[in-house]
Structure formats: structure tokens, C-alpha cells
Scaffold this motif. Structure first.
Motif, PDB file in Angstrom:
ATOM      1  N   TYR A  64     -11.272  15.714  35.375  1.00 18.01           N
ATOM      2  CA  TYR A  64      -9.880  15.958  35.751  1.00 18.01           C
ATOM      3  C   TYR A  64      -9.544  17.443  35.681  1.00 18.01           C
ATOM      4  O   TYR A  64      -8.759  17.953  36.481  1.00 18.01           O
ATOM      5  CB  TYR A  64      -8.938  15.208  34.825  1.00 18.01           C
ATOM      6  CG  TYR A  64      -8.690  13.758  35.174  1.00 18.01           C
ATOM      7  CD1 TYR A  64      -8.818  13.282  36.477  1.00 18.01           C
ATOM      8  CD2 TYR A  64      -8.318  12.852  34.190  1.00 18.01           C
ATOM      9  CE1 TYR A  64      -8.586  11.957  36.785  1.00 18.01           C
ATOM     10  CE2 TYR A  64      -8.079  11.512  34.488  1.00 18.01           C
ATOM     11  CZ  TYR A  64      -8.205  11.072  35.787  1.00 18.01           C
ATOM     12  OH  TYR A  64      -7.970   9.765  36.087  1.00 18.01           O
ATOM     13  N   GLU A  65     -10.115  18.130  34.703  1.00 16.09           N
ATOM     14  CA  GLU A  65      -9.848  19.568  34.578  1.00 16.09           C
ATOM     15  C   GLU A  65     -10.309  20.305  35.829  1.00 16.09           C
ATOM     16  O   GLU A  65      -9.640  21.232  36.303  1.00 16.09           O
ATOM     17  CB  GLU A  65     -10.555  20.120  33.333  1.00 16.09           C
ATOM     18  CG  GLU A  65     -10.169  21.540  33.009  1.00 16.09           C
ATOM     19  CD  GLU A  65     -10.800  22.062  31.727  1.00 16.09           C
ATOM     20  OE1 GLU A  65     -10.749  23.296  31.518  1.00 16.09           O
ATOM     21  OE2 GLU A  65     -11.342  21.252  30.941  1.00 16.09           O
ATOM     22  N   CYS A  97     -11.683  13.519  31.331  1.00 14.95           N
ATOM     23  CA  CYS A  97     -10.856  14.734  31.237  1.00 14.95           C
ATOM     24  C   CYS A  97     -11.622  15.964  31.706  1.00 14.95           C
ATOM     25  O   CYS A  97     -11.045  16.874  32.307  1.00 14.95           O
ATOM     26  CB  CYS A  97     -10.367  14.928  29.798  1.00 14.95           C
ATOM     27  SG  CYS A  97      -9.018  13.815  29.347  1.00 14.95           S
ATOM     28  N   THR A  99      -6.130  18.513  24.299  1.00 16.81           N
ATOM     29  CA  THR A  99      -6.490  17.501  25.290  1.00 16.81           C
ATOM     30  C   THR A  99      -7.749  16.753  24.882  1.00 16.81           C
ATOM     31  O   THR A  99      -7.791  15.510  24.885  1.00 16.81           O
ATOM     32  CB  THR A  99      -6.698  18.143  26.674  1.00 16.81           C
ATOM     33  OG1 THR A  99      -5.463  18.720  27.116  1.00 16.81           O
ATOM     34  CG2 THR A  99      -7.174  17.115  27.697  1.00 16.81           C
ATOM     35  N   TYR A 100      -8.780  17.493  24.517  1.00 13.33           N
ATOM     36  CA  TYR A 100     -10.050  16.842  24.202  1.00 13.33           C
ATOM     37  C   TYR A 100     -10.018  16.131  22.848  1.00 13.33           C
ATOM     38  O   TYR A 100     -10.735  15.149  22.646  1.00 13.33           O
ATOM     39  CB  TYR A 100     -11.198  17.844  24.304  1.00 13.33           C
ATOM     40  CG  TYR A 100     -11.491  18.166  25.752  1.00 13.33           C
ATOM     41  CD1 TYR A 100     -12.098  17.221  26.579  1.00 13.33           C
ATOM     42  CD2 TYR A 100     -11.115  19.386  26.311  1.00 13.33           C
ATOM     43  CE1 TYR A 100     -12.341  17.484  27.924  1.00 13.33           C
ATOM     44  CE2 TYR A 100     -11.347  19.662  27.654  1.00 13.33           C
ATOM     45  CZ  TYR A 100     -11.957  18.698  28.456  1.00 13.33           C
ATOM     46  OH  TYR A 100     -12.182  18.956  29.783  1.00 13.33           O
ATOM     47  N   ALA A 143      -5.152  16.802  31.145  1.00 13.80           N
ATOM     48  CA  ALA A 143      -6.346  17.494  31.646  1.00 13.80           C
ATOM     49  C   ALA A 143      -6.119  18.031  33.047  1.00 13.80           C
ATOM     50  O   ALA A 143      -6.588  19.128  33.391  1.00 13.80           O
ATOM     51  CB  ALA A 143      -7.543  16.550  31.621  1.00 13.80           C
ATOM     52  N   ARG A 144      -5.401  17.270  33.866  1.00 11.68           N
ATOM     53  CA  ARG A 144      -5.063  17.768  35.206  1.00 11.68           C
ATOM     54  C   ARG A 144      -4.138  18.974  35.109  1.00 11.68           C
ATOM     55  O   ARG A 144      -4.306  19.969  35.844  1.00 11.68           O
ATOM     56  CB  ARG A 144      -4.411  16.651  36.019  1.00 11.68           C
ATOM     57  CG  ARG A 144      -5.393  15.585  36.466  1.00 11.68           C
ATOM     58  CD  ARG A 144      -4.775  14.212  36.609  1.00 11.68           C
ATOM     59  NE  ARG A 144      -3.577  14.209  37.449  1.00 11.68           N
ATOM     60  CZ  ARG A 144      -2.743  13.175  37.541  1.00 11.68           C
ATOM     61  NH1 ARG A 144      -2.965  12.076  36.832  1.00 11.68           N
ATOM     62  NH2 ARG A 144      -1.696  13.241  38.326  1.00 11.68           N
ATOM     63  N   ALA A 189      -8.362  12.862  23.799  1.00 15.43           N
ATOM     64  CA  ALA A 189      -9.324  12.100  24.601  1.00 15.43           C
ATOM     65  C   ALA A 189     -10.388  11.482  23.700  1.00 15.43           C
ATOM     66  O   ALA A 189     -10.778  10.317  23.882  1.00 15.43           O
ATOM     67  CB  ALA A 189      -9.971  13.002  25.648  1.00 15.43           C
ATOM     68  N   ALA A 212      -3.760  11.584  28.285  1.00 21.00           N
ATOM     69  CA  ALA A 212      -4.788  12.608  28.102  1.00 21.00           C
ATOM     70  C   ALA A 212      -5.304  13.068  29.456  1.00 21.00           C
ATOM     71  O   ALA A 212      -5.534  14.261  29.683  1.00 21.00           O
ATOM     72  CB  ALA A 212      -5.931  12.076  27.249  1.00 21.00           C
ATOM     73  N   GLY A 213      -5.475  12.123  30.378  1.00 22.80           N
ATOM     74  CA  GLY A 213      -5.935  12.487  31.712  1.00 22.80           C
ATOM     75  C   GLY A 213      -4.944  13.348  32.455  1.00 22.80           C
ATOM     76  O   GLY A 213      -5.316  14.310  33.136  1.00 22.80           O
TER      77      GLY A 213
END
Length: 382
Positions: free
Chosen positions: A73-74, A70, A299-300, A248-249, A303, A244-245
Motif C-alpha cells: 500500500y505504501e 501495508c 503504521t507498521y 499506509a496509503r 499492522a 492500518a492499510g
């Protein structure tokens, strides 16, 4: 929960940020106009290991957990979303099924080439009659001897034109409903497999979506992924852990929009002052910043739960819902802050605005996420 990144992730995160800013951003408008990601960008991405983010090291990947993925991805989300989708679909739903569900022979056969980017992965579930109702598949798989013969059409398949390896869901026993669906690893060169028409889209230029058509497509029995009849469950697991990925995007894109909007608001003068000093604009930026920070924390957390092996069906659905809605609200405000220039296609705001819209649809619509959440709440409170 500790979201401090180790030295390896910090190093990779900086490298990805530099690559995105100096290489991908330079060709963002070219991608938009040509509807194609330049080959040199893809080759540089392979050299950086971006196609093997979550594939274990023993198969040639980087073996990064969800928190680390993630973080990268961010950074990737901060650039052209067509490029982001190519990488995200491959490293997410395109390969995670083989990583998590494949047997040792399947992993040895497919993962090294997928990790290097020599081969691209894709996930094929959606059909004309099976979108949100994913259990309503019409694609069939009939076993004859040591092969299955697949017949049916999938559509809206991300990476379809680029992919070499597809995770395909098909019905092996129509009498069992969702429990009669099986997952298969299908190669593009298998007899009876072909890629159909490319589907023109509102956004995500450079990321090709297309039909895949299977007419007596021959799939060896050793390419069954997981157990027969577990395909629907497999699909839900693959989609849930990938959310989650995706968030993150969305987070990376939202942060990019806030950066662009704040810098513009500082530079743009109206009525003798920077427009950030006008309360209406300042409030929009504040609302964007608050939602982005909330999305980052959420998000985290999810994750971390994935890395800990915790059940995340409800939380992943909540995150996918929230992340996609935040991205859309932030994109809308970014257009408003920029005014007329935000509506002009020569500038990135308009592109992000179009790209954001699909986030509320693909990999499970916002409405389906709400169904999942309410279903989980019902179980918890019953």
C-alpha cells in the motif's frame, strides 16, 4: 516486532514500485482529466495479483498479512489517489468482511473472483442519515421465506459503479438499536438492486462514488454475513482492521510529496541559492520528514498487532487519525514549498492536496476517531 520484509514481499514491493512509476504515473493526468482509470491499468493490476492481496491463497489470492499489505500500500499510495482508492477499497473494506466473517460456502463462491479482479468488492454502510452515527441506519431487511428483502439507499459508496459484490448493512430488528443490524453479501444483479447517481467529488478522480438503491432487493438467506444482529459489530471490525492499510496509503502519498518537494527545493533557485538553503523551506521539509517517519513506525506497529491477532480498536483509531492528519499537513507544506507551481493543476502537488482532504473524513472522521480513542481510554482507566 520485526518489520523486515521477507523475500516475497520485497519482490512484490519492487514490482509494485516499478509498475506505479512506469505505468500508473504515466496516465495520472489522463485519469484526472477523464475521471476514469484506463482499462489496461486495471488489467495489469489484475495480472500482478493486486486485487487479491489479503485473500487467502486457497481462494486464489496472495494471502499477505497486514504488514506485507501495508508495504505494498505504501508503494501504491505514491501515485494517483483515485487508482490507490480503487485497489485499497477493494482489498480492504470491500473484501475483508467475507475473508474474516464469511462461512466456507460464501468464501468459495465469492473470493476466487474477487481475488482475480474478475469481480470488484465494495462496502455499503453510509446513508443520508447515517454517516458518523453509523448505528442510525434506515435501510431495512425483512425475511420472507428463504429470502430477505432490503429497502433503502446508501450513498458515498466507493467503487459502486465498478463493484459486483457489496457488503451491505441493514436493520433486521429496529427494536434492538445497533444490535438489530445485520450484514449481507449483495450482488449487483440481485432483483431490486441498482446503482444511482455518481457523486462528483473535489478529488479522487477515477474512483467513482455513487448511491446504491435497494427496492425490495432480494437477498438469499445464505448471503447473511456472520450472525444476524452482528452487523454493526462486523462493520466496526472491518473498518478497524482496515485502518492500518489506509494509513499506509497516506504514508505512501506523504513520502511522494516529500520526495517531490525536496527535489524541487534542490533545483529551484532564489536569491542566488537553492531554496532548500533558506531556513524557512528547510524547516518545512524537516517537519514533513519527521512526521512521515513517525507515521511509518506507527503504521507498521499497528499492522503487526493486526497480524498477531491483538485488539487494535484504540490503536487503529489513533493511527487513522494521525495518518490522515499527517497527510494533510504534508500536502499543505508541499504546496507552500512549491509556491505558485504547487497551485497549478498541471502538476501533481495540487492533485495530492485535494485528494488528501478526504482522508480526514472517509472510513471514520477525525472527530469519530477521537471519540473511539477517548472511549477506549475510559474503559482502560475505569
Amino acid at each position: 516486532m520485526n518489520f523486515n520484509f521477507d523475500e516475497e514481499i520485497q519482490f512484490l514491493k519492487k514490482n509494485v514500485r516499478d509498475f506505479v512509476q512506469t505505468e500508473v504515473e504515466e496516465v495520472a493526468m489522463e485519469i484526472e482529466k477523464e475521471d476514469k482509470i484506463p482499462e489496461r491499468i486495471i488489467e495489469m493490476s489484475k495480472e500482478m495479483g493486486l486485487f487479491g492481496l489479503s485473500i487467502p491463497e486457497e481462494y486464489g489470492g496472495l494471502g499477505i498479512g497486514m504488514v506485507g499489505k501495508c508495504a505494498l500500500y505504501e508503494e501504491i499510495g505514491a501515485t494517483h489517489n483515485g487508482y490507490t482508492t480503487l485497489i485499497g477499497a477493494h482489498t480492504g473494506i470491500g473484501t475483508v468482511g467475507i475473508v474474516e466473517l464469511g462461512n466456507e460456502e460464501q468464501k468459495k463462491k465469492y473470493l476466487p473472483d474477487l481475488a482475480s479482479g474478475k469481480k470488484i468488492g465494495a462496502f455499503a454502510l453510509t446513508e443520508p442519515s447515517a454517516g458518523s452515527n453509523a448505528s442510525n441506519l434506515k435501510t431495512t431487511a425483512v425475511r420472507k421465506g428463504d429470502k430477505y428483502f432490503l429497502n433503502g439507499t446508501k450513498h458515498y459508496i466507493t467503487n459502486a459503479t465498478e463493484a459486483d459484490v457489496f457488503t451491505v448493512m441493514a436493520v433486521t430488528d429496529s427494536s434492538k438499536g445497533a444490535k438489530g443490524i445485520t450484514s449481507f453479501i449483495v450482488e449487483k444483479d440481485f432483483p431490486g438492486f441498482k446503482v444511482g447517481a455518481i457523486e462528483p467529488k473535489m478529488g479522487l478522480k477515477g474512483s467513482q462514488s455513487a448511491e446504491i438503491i435497494m427496492e425490495d432487493c432480494e437477498v438469499p438467506i445464505e448471503n447473511v454475513l456472520g450472525e444476524e444482529g452482528q452487523g454493526y459489530v462486523n462493520a466496526l471490525k472491518i473498518l478497524a482492521n482496515g485502518r492500518a492499510g489506509l494509513a499506509a496509503r497516506n504514508l505512501g502519498s506523504s513520502q511522494k510529496l516529500l520526495d517531490l518537494s525536496t527535489n524541487y527545493a534542490l533545483e529551484r533557485q532564489q536569491f542566488g541559492v537553492s531554496i532548500i538553503d533558506h531556513q524557512a523551506v528547510g524547516h518545512m521539509l524537516s517537519e514533513m520528514a519527521v512526521e512521515i517517519e513517525a507515521l511509518r513506525s506507527f503504521t507498521y506497529r499497528v499492522a503487526w498487532m493486526v497480524d498477531e491477532g491483538k485488539k487494535v480498536i484504540k490503536e487503529a483509531a489513533m493511527l487513522k487519525l494521525y495518518g490522515s492528519e499527517v497527510y494533510n499537513r504534508v500536502a499543505d507544506k508541499a504546496v507552500q514549498v512549491h509556491g505558485g507551481i504547487g497551485y497549478i493543476s498541471d502538476f501533481p502537488i495540487e492533485r495530492f492536496f485535494r485528494d488528501a482532504r478526504i482522508a480526514r473524513i472517509y472510513e471514520g472522521t477525525s472527530e469519530i476517531q477521537k471519540n473511539i480513542i477517548s472511549g477506549q481510554l475510559k474503559k482502560e482507566y475505569s
